[in-house]
Design a protein around this motif. Sequence first.
Motif, short mmCIF file in Angstrom:
data_model
loop_
_atom_site.label_atom_id
_atom_site.label_comp_id
_atom_site.label_asym_id
_atom_site.label_seq_id
_atom_site.Cartn_x
_atom_site.Cartn_y
_atom_site.Cartn_z
N ASN A 102 -146.85 79.65 -39.82
CA ASN A 102 -147.55 78.67 -40.66
C ASN A 102 -148.72 79.31 -41.39
O ASN A 102 -148.89 79.12 -42.60
N HIS A 103 -149.53 80.05 -40.66
CA HIS A 103 -150.71 80.65 -41.28
C HIS A 103 -150.35 81.63 -42.38
O HIS A 103 -151.05 81.74 -43.40
N SER A 104 -149.25 82.35 -42.22
CA SER A 104 -148.85 83.38 -43.18
C SER A 104 -148.18 82.82 -44.42
O SER A 104 -147.95 83.56 -45.39
N ASP A 105 -147.82 81.53 -44.42
CA ASP A 105 -147.13 80.91 -45.56
C ASP A 105 -145.80 81.59 -45.85
O ASP A 105 -145.39 81.74 -47.02
N SER A 106 -145.11 82.01 -44.81
CA SER A 106 -143.83 82.71 -44.99
C SER A 106 -142.76 81.75 -45.49
O SER A 106 -142.60 80.65 -44.97
N ARG A 107 -141.99 82.20 -46.50
CA ARG A 107 -140.89 81.39 -47.05
C ARG A 107 -139.55 81.76 -46.43
O ARG A 107 -138.61 80.96 -46.45
N VAL A 108 -139.46 82.99 -45.90
CA VAL A 108 -138.21 83.47 -45.30
C VAL A 108 -138.54 84.08 -43.95
O VAL A 108 -139.58 84.71 -43.78
N LEU A 109 -137.63 83.89 -42.99
CA LEU A 109 -137.75 84.54 -41.69
C LEU A 109 -136.46 85.30 -41.41
O LEU A 109 -135.37 84.72 -41.40
N PRO A 121 -137.27 76.65 -31.25
CA PRO A 121 -137.94 75.37 -30.99
C PRO A 121 -139.05 75.01 -31.97
O PRO A 121 -139.43 73.84 -32.07
N ILE A 122 -139.58 75.99 -32.70
CA ILE A 122 -140.74 75.69 -33.56
C ILE A 122 -140.39 75.68 -35.05
O ILE A 122 -141.25 75.43 -35.89
N LEU A 123 -139.13 75.96 -35.40
CA LEU A 123 -138.78 76.07 -36.81
C LEU A 123 -139.03 74.79 -37.60
O LEU A 123 -139.41 74.85 -38.77
N ASP A 124 -138.84 73.64 -36.96
CA ASP A 124 -139.06 72.39 -37.69
C ASP A 124 -140.55 72.09 -37.87
O ASP A 124 -140.90 71.10 -38.53
N ARG A 125 -141.41 72.94 -37.31
CA ARG A 125 -142.85 72.75 -37.47
C ARG A 125 -143.43 73.73 -38.49
O ARG A 125 -144.65 73.88 -38.60
N VAL A 126 -142.55 74.42 -39.22
CA VAL A 126 -143.00 75.38 -40.24
C VAL A 126 -142.46 74.90 -41.60
O VAL A 126 -141.42 75.38 -42.06
N PRO A 127 -143.15 73.97 -42.24
CA PRO A 127 -142.61 73.31 -43.44
C PRO A 127 -142.36 74.23 -44.62
O PRO A 127 -141.47 73.96 -45.44
N LYS A 128 -143.10 75.33 -44.74
CA LYS A 128 -142.93 76.21 -45.90
C LYS A 128 -141.78 77.19 -45.73
O LYS A 128 -141.40 77.88 -46.68
N LEU A 129 -141.22 77.26 -44.52
CA LEU A 129 -140.12 78.18 -44.26
C LEU A 129 -138.83 77.60 -44.84
O LEU A 129 -138.35 76.56 -44.39
N THR A 140 -127.23 79.87 -34.04
CA THR A 140 -128.10 78.72 -33.87
C THR A 140 -127.55 77.55 -34.66
O THR A 140 -126.81 77.73 -35.64
N ARG A 141 -127.93 76.34 -34.25
CA ARG A 141 -127.50 75.16 -34.98
C ARG A 141 -128.34 74.95 -36.23
O ARG A 141 -127.99 74.15 -37.11
N VAL A 142 -129.45 75.65 -36.33
CA VAL A 142 -130.31 75.56 -37.52
C VAL A 142 -129.62 76.26 -38.69
O VAL A 142 -128.98 77.30 -38.52
N SER A 143 -129.72 75.68 -39.87
CA SER A 143 -129.11 76.27 -41.06
C SER A 143 -129.61 77.70 -41.25
O SER A 143 -130.80 77.97 -41.18
#
Length: 533
Positions: A102-109, A121-129, A140-143
């Motif tokens: 979140n602090h880094s404002d990362s758009r891609v991981l 577990p925390i991906l849904d808490r990083v809105p800019k990702l 993973t079930r995450v897109s």
Amino acid sequence: MIGVLQPLTPMDWKRRAVKYYPNQIAVVDGKKRFTYREFGERVNRLSNALSALGIGKGDHVAVILPNIHEMLECFYGIPQLGAVIVPLNYRLQSEEFDYILNHSDSRVLIVDTEYLPAVEPILDRVPKLEHLILVGEGTTRVSHARYESLLQQVETTEPPVVDIDENDMLSLNYTSGTTSRPKGVMLTHRNNYINAANFLYHLRVQHDDVYLHTLPMFHANGWGGVWSLTAVGGTHVCLRKVDPEVIFQIFEEEKVSLLCGAPKVVSMLVQAAEGKNLSPVQRRMGTAGSPPPAAVIQQAQQILNLEMHHVYGLTEVSPFILYCEWPRKMERLSAEEQATVKARQGVELLFNGETTVMRQDNSGQEVEWNGQEIGEIVARGNVVMKGYYKQPEETAQAIRDGWFHTGDLAVIHPDGYVEILDRLKDIIISGGENISSTEVEGALYKHPAVLDVAVIGVPDETWGEVPKALVIPKPNIPVSEAELITFCRNRLAHYKAPKSVEFVDHLPRTATGKLQKFRLRERYWHEEAKNVR
């Protein structure tokens, strides 16, 4: 003339390597081998794949990968796009990933599937990702997208055409957080180029070198080694996990000539090598991250035949600012004397700028070169960070009066060599006397029964605080508290010797080998101010 000057960026070294060493082996990763032509094509594919996802100049791309070829590719494919690489410590916990992403404002991981349990577990808490790219066999079930599939979908292997300024941010490196929340250090293309040039020169990197990546690439960009070997067409050998037995095997199979690591890694190799019949080939090893005990350096040179190079720095200075230079006259010293000198942090590197030890009275004056007067290491020049990301107050506190203040206390010896005594926060003040915890640790490391040690200050009604040693003993070598205290008293001023010794099974360290002494102090200080500073 227009367009003659080019920005100082390590990205240019990839261009040069592909031009002059296209068929030279660039990367070894297990059974995989890539020439510089193949490596260059893969890097360009990564850049173009990210561009197709909408990533461009100034965007932040977080990477959680071990020392594998994909990690090395990221150190070129992301910055040559004008984007910023955010290399993360893969040993962090979910909450720490949450904070940094979140602090880094990362758009891609880009993440290795081994670390999904902590990340998912925390991906849904990083809105800019916006994009998740997986490396490895897990899912993973995450897109998400697959790293290798993205590269293969790209039609062109040409590098992107991007206008890069050498003062643009290349990497956003988060500090190890030994005392507080990690801070994002903004390092430019120029910062990283100059530091990698220092790596090249002072570690004598040559075209025929085979470099084993024992040092985590996420740590200060592998100290610059991710780029330096490419500059001369050397070979990168990847190592997913530090395992002494695997390292010794790779030494022989790949003819490794150079490696780097924290003193803790040096100690691991020394312990694992005892009783083995290793090849007598001499290799060069750079060590940094925490002050190395002279005893460990001596053992590394004698048991492993390693030519040890001690460098010093911090993430905020890219990270090198001191190097233990080794003129030939030093060879006349005894092995023990050589190890003592090599444990010092040394002198300025050739390209980094100015480093000195300044008095703490705000006079702006350098300490005397007498090995006695204590001051703080400060630096200015080509490798000092652009600042802390989104933290202007912390930046102003660290960079003041034209100097970056390291927070490390040191002396300057008559020959100009700097020697760290301690971190400001780790110095032990007992009855008005300053005690260097690293000096006491160095004495304890000379005892044959000591495997690892940390010395901290603990409360004392009479002296305010006194030194306490927490020791991991070597197996099958009996030792007592009284024996270690006496051992220190015979080698140090008596007030410096630990007043108590506790034997432990584990000492908390960061992934880069730094002791987290604040965690050790918590047990003893509770509500008092010394606890975590």
